[in-house]
Design a protein around this motif. Sequence first.
Motif, PDB file in Angstrom:
ATOM      1  N   LEU A   1      91.343  27.167  -7.328  1.00 58.84           N
ATOM      2  CA  LEU A   1      91.879  26.773  -6.024  1.00 58.84           C
ATOM      3  C   LEU A   1      93.221  27.444  -5.702  1.00 58.84           C
ATOM      4  O   LEU A   1      93.862  27.097  -4.709  1.00 58.84           O
ATOM      5  CB  LEU A   1      92.053  25.245  -5.981  1.00 58.84           C
ATOM      6  N   GLY A   2      93.634  28.407  -6.525  1.00 57.17           N
ATOM      7  CA  GLY A   2      94.905  29.078  -6.289  1.00 57.17           C
ATOM      8  C   GLY A   2      94.941  29.815  -4.968  1.00 57.17           C
ATOM      9  O   GLY A   2      95.956  29.801  -4.253  1.00 57.17           O
ATOM     10  N   GLU A   3      93.829  30.480  -4.600  1.00 60.85           N
ATOM     11  CA  GLU A   3      93.776  31.243  -3.354  1.00 60.85           C
ATOM     12  C   GLU A   3      93.915  30.324  -2.150  1.00 60.85           C
ATOM     13  O   GLU A   3      94.627  30.641  -1.191  1.00 60.85           O
ATOM     14  CB  GLU A   3      92.457  32.008  -3.282  1.00 60.85           C
TER      15      GLU A   3
ATOM     16  N   GLY B   1      81.895  22.488  -4.952  1.00 63.53           N
ATOM     17  CA  GLY B   1      80.875  22.847  -5.938  1.00 63.53           C
ATOM     18  C   GLY B   1      81.264  23.970  -6.866  1.00 63.53           C
ATOM     19  O   GLY B   1      80.526  24.280  -7.807  1.00 63.53           O
ATOM     20  N   LYS B   2      82.421  24.610  -6.640  1.00 67.27           N
ATOM     21  CA  LYS B   2      82.840  25.683  -7.548  1.00 67.27           C
ATOM     22  C   LYS B   2      83.172  25.142  -8.935  1.00 67.27           C
ATOM     23  O   LYS B   2      83.213  25.883  -9.913  1.00 67.27           O
ATOM     24  CB  LYS B   2      84.059  26.420  -6.977  1.00 67.27           C
ATOM     25  N   HIS B   3      83.440  23.861  -8.983  1.00 66.27           N
ATOM     26  CA  HIS B   3      83.703  23.183 -10.264  1.00 66.27           C
ATOM     27  C   HIS B   3      83.035  21.817 -10.180  1.00 66.27           C
ATOM     28  O   HIS B   3      82.964  21.213  -9.096  1.00 66.27           O
ATOM     29  CB  HIS B   3      85.213  23.039 -10.493  1.00 66.27           C
ATOM     30  N   PRO B   4      82.467  21.337 -11.276  1.00 69.07           N
ATOM     31  CA  PRO B   4      81.757  20.044 -11.223  1.00 69.07           C
ATOM     32  C   PRO B   4      82.563  18.918 -10.595  1.00 69.07           C
ATOM     33  O   PRO B   4      81.995  17.999  -9.999  1.00 69.07           O
ATOM     34  CB  PRO B   4      81.476  19.748 -12.704  1.00 69.07           C
ATOM     35  N   SER B   5      83.910  18.983 -10.734  1.00 69.08           N
ATOM     36  CA  SER B   5      84.724  17.886 -10.193  1.00 69.08           C
ATOM     37  C   SER B   5      84.968  18.027  -8.692  1.00 69.08           C
ATOM     38  O   SER B   5      85.416  17.081  -8.046  1.00 69.08           O
ATOM     39  CB  SER B   5      86.071  17.817 -10.925  1.00 69.08           C
ATOM     40  N   LEU B   6      84.673  19.197  -8.123  1.00 67.13           N
ATOM     41  CA  LEU B   6      84.903  19.439  -6.696  1.00 67.13           C
ATOM     42  C   LEU B   6      83.616  19.146  -5.932  1.00 67.13           C
ATOM     43  O   LEU B   6      82.890  20.037  -5.509  1.00 67.13           O
ATOM     44  CB  LEU B   6      85.363  20.880  -6.469  1.00 67.13           C
ATOM     45  N   LYS B   7      83.336  17.870  -5.714  1.00 71.28           N
ATOM     46  CA  LYS B   7      82.071  17.459  -5.107  1.00 71.28           C
ATOM     47  C   LYS B   7      82.167  17.371  -3.589  1.00 71.28           C
ATOM     48  O   LYS B   7      81.147  17.500  -2.900  1.00 71.28           O
ATOM     49  CB  LYS B   7      81.645  16.105  -5.674  1.00 71.28           C
ATOM     50  N   THR B   8      83.352  17.153  -3.074  1.00 71.75           N
ATOM     51  CA  THR B   8      83.511  17.003  -1.624  1.00 71.75           C
ATOM     52  C   THR B   8      84.709  17.815  -1.151  1.00 71.75           C
ATOM     53  O   THR B   8      85.520  18.303  -1.962  1.00 71.75           O
ATOM     54  CB  THR B   8      83.739  15.534  -1.237  1.00 71.75           C
ATOM     55  N   VAL B   9      84.825  17.927   0.192  1.00 74.28           N
ATOM     56  CA  VAL B   9      85.985  18.610   0.782  1.00 74.28           C
ATOM     57  C   VAL B   9      87.267  17.882   0.421  1.00 74.28           C
ATOM     58  O   VAL B   9      88.302  18.507   0.147  1.00 74.28           O
ATOM     59  CB  VAL B   9      85.814  18.702   2.315  1.00 74.28           C
ATOM     60  N   ASP B  10      87.221  16.557   0.407  1.00 73.15           N
ATOM     61  CA  ASP B  10      88.415  15.779   0.053  1.00 73.15           C
ATOM     62  C   ASP B  10      88.865  16.073  -1.376  1.00 73.15           C
ATOM     63  O   ASP B  10      90.074  16.108  -1.659  1.00 73.15           O
ATOM     64  CB  ASP B  10      88.140  14.283   0.207  1.00 73.15           C
ATOM     65  N   ASP B  11      87.885  16.283  -2.295  1.00 77.75           N
ATOM     66  CA  ASP B  11      88.239  16.636  -3.676  1.00 77.75           C
ATOM     67  C   ASP B  11      88.985  17.968  -3.711  1.00 77.75           C
ATOM     68  O   ASP B  11      89.968  18.134  -4.441  1.00 77.75           O
ATOM     69  CB  ASP B  11      86.983  16.744  -4.551  1.00 77.75           C
ATOM     70  N   VAL B  12      88.525  18.930  -2.911  1.00 82.87           N
ATOM     71  CA  VAL B  12      89.151  20.251  -2.870  1.00 82.87           C
ATOM     72  C   VAL B  12      90.572  20.151  -2.314  1.00 82.87           C
ATOM     73  O   VAL B  12      91.522  20.711  -2.876  1.00 82.87           O
ATOM     74  CB  VAL B  12      88.312  21.222  -2.021  1.00 82.87           C
ATOM     75  N   ILE B  13      90.714  19.429  -1.195  1.00 81.41           N
ATOM     76  CA  ILE B  13      92.045  19.305  -0.571  1.00 81.41           C
ATOM     77  C   ILE B  13      93.010  18.575  -1.497  1.00 81.41           C
ATOM     78  O   ILE B  13      94.171  18.968  -1.654  1.00 81.41           O
ATOM     79  CB  ILE B  13      91.926  18.583   0.791  1.00 81.41           C
ATOM     80  N   SER B  14      92.513  17.516  -2.151  1.00 76.86           N
ATOM     81  CA  SER B  14      93.368  16.741  -3.059  1.00 76.86           C
ATOM     82  C   SER B  14      93.842  17.585  -4.241  1.00 76.86           C
ATOM     83  O   SER B  14      95.023  17.563  -4.605  1.00 76.86           O
ATOM     84  CB  SER B  14      92.602  15.517  -3.572  1.00 76.86           C
ATOM     85  N   SER B  15      92.932  18.369  -4.821  1.00 78.39           N
ATOM     86  CA  SER B  15      93.320  19.210  -5.968  1.00 78.39           C
ATOM     87  C   SER B  15      94.257  20.335  -5.535  1.00 78.39           C
ATOM     88  O   SER B  15      95.181  20.708  -6.259  1.00 78.39           O
ATOM     89  CB  SER B  15      92.067  19.795  -6.634  1.00 78.39           C
ATOM     90  N   THR B  16      94.005  20.911  -4.341  1.00 77.46           N
ATOM     91  CA  THR B  16      94.889  21.964  -3.836  1.00 77.46           C
ATOM     92  C   THR B  16      96.286  21.394  -3.578  1.00 77.46           C
ATOM     93  O   THR B  16      97.299  22.067  -3.815  1.00 77.46           O
ATOM     94  CB  THR B  16      94.324  22.563  -2.541  1.00 77.46           C
ATOM     95  N   LYS B  17      96.323  20.164  -3.109  1.00 76.84           N
ATOM     96  CA  LYS B  17      97.616  19.511  -2.878  1.00 76.84           C
ATOM     97  C   LYS B  17      98.379  19.352  -4.195  1.00 76.84           C
ATOM     98  O   LYS B  17      99.612  19.482  -4.222  1.00 76.84           O
ATOM     99  CB  LYS B  17      97.391  18.147  -2.215  1.00 76.84           C
ATOM    100  N   ASP B  18      97.673  19.114  -5.290  1.00 74.70           N
ATOM    101  CA  ASP B  18      98.327  19.016  -6.603  1.00 74.70           C
ATOM    102  C   ASP B  18      99.030  20.325  -6.969  1.00 74.70           C
ATOM    103  O   ASP B  18     100.116  20.318  -7.557  1.00 74.70           O
ATOM    104  CB  ASP B  18      97.298  18.672  -7.688  1.00 74.70           C
ATOM    105  N   ILE B  19      98.388  21.433  -6.615  1.00 79.23           N
ATOM    106  CA  ILE B  19      99.014  22.743  -6.880  1.00 79.23           C
ATOM    107  C   ILE B  19     100.301  22.875  -6.078  1.00 79.23           C
ATOM    108  O   ILE B  19     101.351  23.297  -6.592  1.00 79.23           O
ATOM    109  CB  ILE B  19      98.050  23.893  -6.533  1.00 79.23           C
ATOM    110  N   LEU B  20     100.247  22.494  -4.793  1.00 79.01           N
ATOM    111  CA  LEU B  20     101.424  22.605  -3.931  1.00 79.01           C
ATOM    112  C   LEU B  20     102.548  21.689  -4.402  1.00 79.01           C
ATOM    113  O   LEU B  20     103.728  22.063  -4.355  1.00 79.01           O
ATOM    114  CB  LEU B  20     101.044  22.283  -2.489  1.00 79.01           C
ATOM    115  N   VAL B  21     102.196  20.497  -4.827  1.00 73.65           N
ATOM    116  CA  VAL B  21     103.204  19.544  -5.322  1.00 73.65           C
ATOM    117  C   VAL B  21     103.998  20.170  -6.465  1.00 73.65           C
ATOM    118  O   VAL B  21     105.232  20.101  -6.501  1.00 73.65           O
ATOM    119  CB  VAL B  21     102.529  18.231  -5.775  1.00 73.65           C
ATOM    120  N   GLU B  22     103.292  20.797  -7.383  1.00 69.72           N
ATOM    121  CA  GLU B  22     103.981  21.393  -8.535  1.00 69.72           C
ATOM    122  C   GLU B  22     104.752  22.648  -8.136  1.00 69.72           C
ATOM    123  O   GLU B  22     105.826  22.916  -8.682  1.00 69.72           O
ATOM    124  CB  GLU B  22     102.976  21.690  -9.646  1.00 69.72           C
TER     125      GLU B  22
END
Length: 723
Positions: A121-123, A147-168
């Motif tokens: 999700l870096g890009e 779907g790029k990773h088993p844990s990324l099942k929905t759009v919300d999962d993608v946005i939430s994980s991308t937000k974790d990158i931005l937080v750090e």
Amino acid sequence: MIQFAKHISDKWGISDELSKEICVSFSRNDSPFYLSDYNFVIAAELDLLQLREIYGFLNEIAALSSKRTRVLNALKKANKLTPALEDRINLTPYSYELDDILAPYRSNPRSRGQQALRKGLGELADIFELQEEETTPLEELAAPYVGKHPSLKTVDDVISSTKDILVERFSTDETVRAMVRDFGYEQGQFEIIPKKKKDPRFASYAGKFIDPHSLTAEELLAIMVAADNKEIRLKLVLQLFRITELLKAHFIINPDFVGFDMLCEAIDECWVRLLQPLVEKDVMGRLQSEAENKIAQEISRDLENRDEEPKHNPVLAISIDENLHAGLVALDIKGRLMGAAGIKINKDNKSGFVNRLKQFITRYRIAAILLPETESSKQLESSIAGTIEHAAPNCQLIRLEKEQTDLAKSEWVMNEFADLDDTMRRALANALEYLQPLDLISEISGRYFQLHPKQHLLSEDRITEIVRYRTTVEKLKDGLEISSLSPGLLSTLYPLPESVLNELTKPSIKTSIAQKLDIANIKGLTGDAFRNIAGYIIIPTAPELLDRTLVHPDYFDWLMDISQELNCTTDALINDPNILRTYDIEDYVKKLYIEKKLMHQLSAGKKYIAKPAMAKKRRKKLTEIKEDTIVSGVVTNVAPFGAFVDINAVCDGLIHISQMADGYVESTEQVVSVNDRVNVRVVKVDVKKRRISLSMKGLGNMAPKVSPSKGQLSNLADHFKNR
């Protein structure tokens, strides 16, 4: 270290030249003691306490050396090191600034942001961070990553994980970390929540936000200590809307970006989860450090300036347990054990205890008896008071509020006095607490002694360090005799190798060193080491009198020049350093140095002038004595017509009564007595008649005081009687 000179100049308000001089001196291991006593420029501008503060700062910088190396290596490895950044790393005096620079390259592989990066999700995080997209919905930007990773099942999962990158990423932004840290220091407030709601110590803080800058150093440290002891919960509070607005102003560059709300959430989470704990830790640490330094300075100055009544010397401490077993310990004022005994007291016949008490009082000439106010002691108080009255009326009975049981059980007492029983060790501890010998306190530990009402606010190590510093100052004030040098004190002045320490402290050193310059010949002793220690070492029997003083060998020639200009001898200067006040010098720095340092350094040698070696010194021939010079001598005989003075010549000189003072002198006894040391001017030397004519006229500050004669006193008494 010279690169930090400007920082020192700004922080302590001193000139750039002076701060550079201190940095250079620090780099070559000059001690603050040496700079304070033997560096003209520094001694004139700063006192020892200020120098120690600056040296403490420089020591902290030196301790960052390994951390700087780690940061530089990390940046090189990441190919991010630029010349400008390298200069900044090498010039920063702050550990937290190095942490800020390194933060982006010291990520936790198990953090949520790093896990999201491994999911690819870096890009997407880069797209969100650029904030350029204003039309395509956020969900559409995130959809390709589902779907790029088993844990990324929905759009919300993608946005939430991308937000974790931005937080750090936001939390490792160097500018932001510095900004919120400064904001927290300036605007943060304390929230104090007592563990016991009715605790009176914290009642005034309850339900309030307290500005830490409004607290005294003592109040702030008391709060910090209470927090460490879990007596309160201490929080640093910042207004959330102000801090988030500050962060948004920095991070949000396009309010029309489709992910604006998501970025705001990332900023809020960045503050609450990562930045707030960092700011709270750093700000509280800074506040505590500043408060501790203020208290340490206050304690140091109070210990230096305290004007207490002199302790009795020697003292006898008595401790009596519940079984009426008494321990008697006699100590001198330096805490050295003179005698100790234990005795079982018979309730019906206390004569054995009384006799032993008399023995101690008379044998050691006890000036005071220390008796703790315990039930056992009260049973014998009358017997002790009666013994004092008959055996030593001038001896005082001092009652102690409590016994120093902690000190009696300390590792130092148990090791040094293993042969004493419990009651004798308690008596010893009571005597040590009363006498408070600084030299021993630095060995034992400051926490066992009540040295200052605020010492509980500092760590045990900090108090012991302050005491050790005061001990060193007191020892250096009188000089270090060559025959009694200690490794610990020498190491304080300069980091000497063990082989050199052994050489300087071996018994034969007394006979092998005839002058200060001989110390430079000791194998392994460097020029820098000699410079730092030579001034403080005194050679009591040295042929050259300046070697018997605290004057540094580097200044011997200068002092000789002064002596010639003043037309007086070295022993005259040592005997009366006030002569130097008559020395006309335009150099303000040197003039101040003479007043602040050199006069004391000379006077420290006064007690060594009359050493036995002086008598063995070859007496001067009459042809060697120069007329119109000022010399020092000892009065050997007093006659109605004048006084004879030994000036270390083959015969004594005569001061005729007419030459004894600038004013009229009725009798010789008004001016001098036998064995007085006086300054005199050589008027004439008659070699054929073996006569030396001396005078005490025209000596200015060196002139003698003339006491009124008996006749003058009688006339004065008659005058007032007849009024």
